[in-house]
Design a protein around this motif. Structure first.
Motif, PDB file in Angstrom:
ATOM      1  N   SER A   1       0.819  -1.213   0.000  1.00  0.00           N
ATOM      2  CA  SER A   1       0.000   0.000   0.000  1.00  0.00           C
ATOM      3  C   SER A   1       0.852   1.261   0.000  1.00  0.00           C
TER       4      SER A   1
ATOM      5  N   TYR B   1       1.852   1.679  -3.549  1.00  0.00           N
ATOM      6  CA  TYR B   1       0.732   2.121  -4.382  1.00  0.00           C
ATOM      7  C   TYR B   1       0.417   3.595  -4.152  1.00  0.00           C
ATOM      8  N   TYR B   2       0.212   3.976  -2.901  1.00  0.00           N
ATOM      9  CA  TYR B   2      -0.239   5.340  -2.607  1.00  0.00           C
ATOM     10  C   TYR B   2       0.835   6.396  -2.840  1.00  0.00           C
TER      11      TYR B   2
ATOM     12  N   TYR C   1       2.660   6.492  -5.449  1.00  0.00           N
ATOM     13  CA  TYR C   1       2.485   6.830  -6.856  1.00  0.00           C
ATOM     14  C   TYR C   1       1.121   7.466  -7.100  1.00  0.00           C
ATOM     15  N   GLU C   2       0.100   6.954  -6.450  1.00  0.00           N
ATOM     16  CA  GLU C   2      -1.254   7.494  -6.598  1.00  0.00           C
ATOM     17  C   GLU C   2      -1.299   8.982  -6.228  1.00  0.00           C
ATOM     18  N   TYR C   3      -0.562   9.363  -5.191  1.00  0.00           N
ATOM     19  CA  TYR C   3      -0.577  10.742  -4.711  1.00  0.00           C
ATOM     20  C   TYR C   3       0.714  11.511  -5.014  1.00  0.00           C
TER      21      TYR C   3
ATOM     22  N   PHE D   1      -3.760  11.007   1.438  1.00  0.00           N
ATOM     23  CA  PHE D   1      -2.840   9.866   1.382  1.00  0.00           C
ATOM     24  C   PHE D   1      -3.051   8.962   2.593  1.00  0.00           C
TER      25      PHE D   1
ATOM     26  N   ASP E   1      -6.666   7.250   2.769  1.00  0.00           N
ATOM     27  CA  ASP E   1      -6.816   6.130   1.847  1.00  0.00           C
ATOM     28  C   ASP E   1      -5.907   4.961   2.219  1.00  0.00           C
TER      29      ASP E   1
END
Length: 178
Positions: A37, A40-41, A43-45, A74, A77
């Motif tokens: 996670s 993932y996060y 890169y997501e944010y 961030f 989530d």
């Protein structure tokens, strides 16, 4: 809750605790979802992950977001997603006392069916390179101070191994700040 003021371009030192300080991060099956996670996060944010440590009942992060105001998103989530994965894993492994505590915490707070993390998180703005280095050192020595291992090198769930051993097996961090 008090309003948080954030300065663009800042790096943030973050601490988040497991509700009731249950020591759940003692098994790889509960640590791997945290690593996945984080990856993932970040890169997501659009955050740089400069450092981390996963302790038995809490985590410390050093993140550098492109937009300082997304720190709350961030963490919201990240905690929501990992809560679900941790709860499912505890059910799968038959750790009923954890599942019951997560469920009880959800009822106590009326925030979710199962609550794994404490509300909110603690953050501190990093304002100098020296302060960043102090926080990174604190993160890396946390398992040693807690008596979990003899040296920071011995602890696998920390960015120490990335910085000093070049080990990127779990997650690659962003070390270009130095």
């Amino acid at each position: 809750m008090a309003k948080r003021y954030r300065i663009e371009g800042s790096i943030f030192y973050i601490t988040s605790n497991i509700y009731g300080r249950i020591c759940i991060f003692t098994r790889p099956s509960f640590i791997i979802p945290i690593i996945d996670s984080l990856n993932y996060y970040r890169y997501e944010y659009a955050c740089k992950l400069l450092g981390y440590v996963i302790m038995p009942d809490h985590i410390h992060l050093l993140i550098w977001p492109q937009d300082a105001h997304i720190v709350t998103d961030f963490m919201r989530d990240f905690k929501r997603f990992t809560s679900g994965r941790i709860t499912r894993q505890a059910k799968l492994e038959g750790i009923t006392n954890w599942v019951e505590r997560f469920e009880q915490a959800g009822k106590e707070t009326s925030r979710a069916d199962y609550k794994v993390w404490q509300d909110s998180f603690w953050e501190q703005t990093i304002y100098t390179q020296k302060f960043l280095e102090q926080k990174l050192n604190y993160i890396h020595l946390n398992p040693v101070r807690a008596g979990i291992c003899a040296t920071a090198e011995d602890y696998p769930y920390s960015s120490y191994r990335n910085y000093y051993l070049g080990d990127i097996q779990l997650i690659e961090i962003d070390s270009e700040w130095n």
